[in-house]
Structures are given as C-alpha cells and as structure tokens.
Motif scaffolding. Structure first.
Motif, short mmCIF file in Angstrom:
data_model
loop_
_atom_site.label_atom_id
_atom_site.label_comp_id
_atom_site.label_asym_id
_atom_site.label_seq_id
_atom_site.Cartn_x
_atom_site.Cartn_y
_atom_site.Cartn_z
N LEU A 7 89.08 -32.81 31.35
CA LEU A 7 89.64 -31.52 30.96
C LEU A 7 90.65 -31.05 32.02
O LEU A 7 90.33 -30.97 33.20
CB LEU A 7 88.53 -30.49 30.81
N THR A 8 91.85 -30.73 31.56
CA THR A 8 92.91 -30.28 32.46
C THR A 8 93.51 -28.99 31.93
O THR A 8 93.65 -28.82 30.71
CB THR A 8 94.02 -31.36 32.57
N TYR A 9 93.83 -28.09 32.85
CA TYR A 9 94.49 -26.84 32.47
C TYR A 9 95.66 -26.64 33.43
O TYR A 9 95.47 -26.43 34.63
CB TYR A 9 93.53 -25.66 32.55
N SER A 43 86.54 -19.06 37.01
CA SER A 43 86.67 -18.14 35.88
C SER A 43 87.54 -18.73 34.79
O SER A 43 87.29 -18.53 33.59
CB SER A 43 87.24 -16.79 36.34
N THR A 44 88.56 -19.48 35.17
CA THR A 44 89.41 -20.15 34.19
C THR A 44 88.60 -21.13 33.36
O THR A 44 88.77 -21.23 32.13
CB THR A 44 90.56 -20.89 34.89
N LEU A 45 87.70 -21.87 34.01
CA LEU A 45 86.84 -22.81 33.30
C LEU A 45 86.01 -22.09 32.25
O LEU A 45 85.90 -22.54 31.10
CB LEU A 45 85.94 -23.54 34.30
N LEU A 46 85.43 -20.94 32.61
CA LEU A 46 84.63 -20.18 31.65
C LEU A 46 85.49 -19.65 30.51
O LEU A 46 85.06 -19.63 29.35
CB LEU A 46 83.92 -19.02 32.34
N GLU A 47 86.70 -19.22 30.82
CA GLU A 47 87.58 -18.69 29.77
C GLU A 47 87.92 -19.78 28.75
O GLU A 47 87.99 -19.51 27.54
CB GLU A 47 88.86 -18.12 30.40
N ILE A 48 88.10 -21.01 29.21
CA ILE A 48 88.37 -22.11 28.28
C ILE A 48 87.14 -22.39 27.44
O ILE A 48 87.22 -22.57 26.21
CB ILE A 48 88.79 -23.38 29.06
N LEU A 49 85.95 -22.40 28.07
CA LEU A 49 84.72 -22.67 27.34
C LEU A 49 84.38 -21.56 26.35
O LEU A 49 83.67 -21.80 25.37
CB LEU A 49 83.57 -22.88 28.32
N ALA A 50 84.86 -20.36 26.62
CA ALA A 50 84.62 -19.23 25.71
C ALA A 50 85.69 -19.12 24.63
O ALA A 50 85.62 -18.23 23.78
CB ALA A 50 84.54 -17.93 26.50
N GLY A 51 86.68 -20.00 24.66
CA GLY A 51 87.74 -19.96 23.66
C GLY A 51 88.80 -18.92 23.92
O GLY A 51 89.59 -18.61 23.03
N LEU A 52 88.86 -18.39 25.16
CA LEU A 52 89.84 -17.36 25.49
C LEU A 52 91.12 -17.95 26.08
O LEU A 52 92.12 -17.26 26.21
CB LEU A 52 89.23 -16.36 26.48
N ALA A 53 91.05 -19.21 26.50
CA ALA A 53 92.23 -19.94 26.98
C ALA A 53 92.13 -21.35 26.41
O ALA A 53 91.04 -21.83 26.10
CB ALA A 53 92.27 -19.96 28.50
N GLU A 54 93.28 -22.03 26.29
CA GLU A 54 93.28 -23.35 25.67
C GLU A 54 93.62 -24.42 26.70
O GLU A 54 94.58 -24.28 27.47
CB GLU A 54 94.28 -23.39 24.52
N LYS A 55 92.81 -25.46 26.73
CA LYS A 55 93.03 -26.57 27.65
C LYS A 55 94.40 -27.20 27.42
O LYS A 55 94.96 -27.15 26.32
CB LYS A 55 91.94 -27.63 27.48
N THR A 56 94.92 -27.84 28.49
CA THR A 56 96.19 -28.55 28.38
C THR A 56 95.97 -29.99 27.92
O THR A 56 96.77 -30.54 27.14
CB THR A 56 96.91 -28.55 29.74
N ALA A 57 94.88 -30.61 28.40
CA ALA A 57 94.59 -32.00 28.05
C ALA A 57 93.09 -32.24 28.19
O ALA A 57 92.35 -31.41 28.74
CB ALA A 57 95.37 -32.96 28.95
#
Length: 224
Positions: A7-9, A43-57
């Motif tokens: 997982l990359t952001y 916090s960025t990791l949690l935001e991705i897991l919560a669907g609030l941010a989208e992973k890059t790859a």
C-alpha cells in the motif's frame, strides 16, 4: 482478515510518498498496534482504512475482497484523536442517533452496554461527561454502526493513568467481538493487550513482536 499489500500513498503535492509499500495482516478479533512519531503517517493510514482518503497504489483487502473507499466506509469505524471535540449531539441519545434516526432503543442500549455506559441517563450531555466516559461514548458511536473493523487514533491521549487503565481494559474486552487497529506515538499500557505490533517511521512499516517492545519499555532508563 485485513490485508494491506504494498500500500502506497503519494499525493501529487508531496515530494515523497507519505506511506511506502505498506504490508500488514490482521486477523479477526485481534488488536493491532502501529507505533510511530508525529508525522510518520499513522493518521493517514487510518484515513485510508476508513475510506476518507484513497491509496495511490497497492491492494487493500478484507478476506479476499478488494476494498474501495465506499466499502471501507461501511466496513470500518474510525475514532479520531480527542473525539470529544467532534460531538454534535446535545445528549447521549442524540449523539448516538446522529445520521441514524431509525435506531431503536435495543441497539442504543447494546452499544452503551458494550462500553459500560448503560448506567448513565440518555439525556446526559456528552460535554458534561468525564474524559474517559467521552472516549467510551465515541466508541459507542462507532459500535452502533456495527463495523467489522475499529480504528482508533491515539485513544489514550490526554487521559490520566486511571482513565487510561479503564480504557485499555475496555479495548481488551472489545477485541472479543471486533478487530481493532490502533495508532499511537506512545504504546504504554496498550502493549499488554496487543496481538500484533508494527513501527511506522517516515512512511515505512516494520513488524515487531509485542513482547520485544514491552521488554524494552520495562528496561530501566540510564541516568546521565
């Protein structure tokens, strides 16, 4: 089972990736602990897991299902750091029913019982509760949605030792029914209930045994 595979952001505005090829596995009814300093990407990791941010790859899966942000918003419940600052309801009942006006008294009572707040009147103002009770209410707000995965950002921050101990005991009980992933800069008492641990530094995740971290934390500090 939660799987993160490479997982990359990397937002366009940042010179380097915030999360770099993260690999993580967390089984149902386990408590995972991600430990890292401020700015490490927790916090960025949690935001991705919560669907609030989208992973890059990379890939993000629950069991064998690839997860979109929309899936994650249904699957996961996120408790922010200092969640009491986000309360909008004038009473406990209003707070629990925000966005869910159809919820019956049974679901409300069940959620409050899970966090040991069922003895407090439903007309109590969230702002009048103690810090520890407010953290429990924030958990109940997520539990009432019946998510599969509970995400917590620095859940013990700002609490005194007694309230921290009560919250840790509650989280140990909740993992009998839910999968929990917690991010923190100071693991402290949380190490005693963690099944899996990772360190996160400058976007890079490393697995480490909870017993190793606990032994290190218990070593006497040298005095200069």
């Amino acid at each position: 089972m939660l799987y993160l595979k490479n997982l990359t952001y990397h937002p366009p505005a940042t010179p380097t990736a915030i999360l770099k090829s993260i690999n993580l596995e967390l089984a149902p009814q386990q408590l995972g602990l991600v430990i890292g300093p401020s700015g490490s990407g927790k916090s960025t990791l949690l935001e991705i897991l919560a669907g609030l941010a989208e992973k890059t790859a990379g890939n993000l899966l629950w069991r064998d299902q690839e997860l979109t942000p929309e899936h994650l918003q249904q699957l996961a419940g996120l408790v922010f750091q200092f969640p009491e600052r986000h309360f909008c309801g004038g009473t406990i009942l209003e707070e629990l029913r925000l966005g869910h006006p159809e919820l019956g008294s049974g679901r409300v009572k069940e959620a409050l019982t899970e966090v040991a707040l069922d003895h407090i009147p439903l007309q109590t103002s969230p702002q009048s509760m103690s810090g520890g009770q407010q953290r429990r209410l924030a958990l109940a707000v997520q539990l009432i949605r019946q998510p599969h995965l509970l995400l917590l950002d620095e859940p013990t921050a700002g609490l005194d030792w007694s309230m921290r101990r009560q919250l840790v005991n509650l989280l140990a009980k909740l993992k009998n029914h839910w999968t929990l992933l917690i991010v923190t800069h100071d693991a402290g008492e949380l190490l005693s209930i963690a099944d899996r641990c990772w360190t996160l530094d400058r976007g890079e995740l490393q697995s480490v045994e909870p017993a190793t971290l606990k032994a290190k934390a218990e070593q006497p500090q040298s005095v200069a």
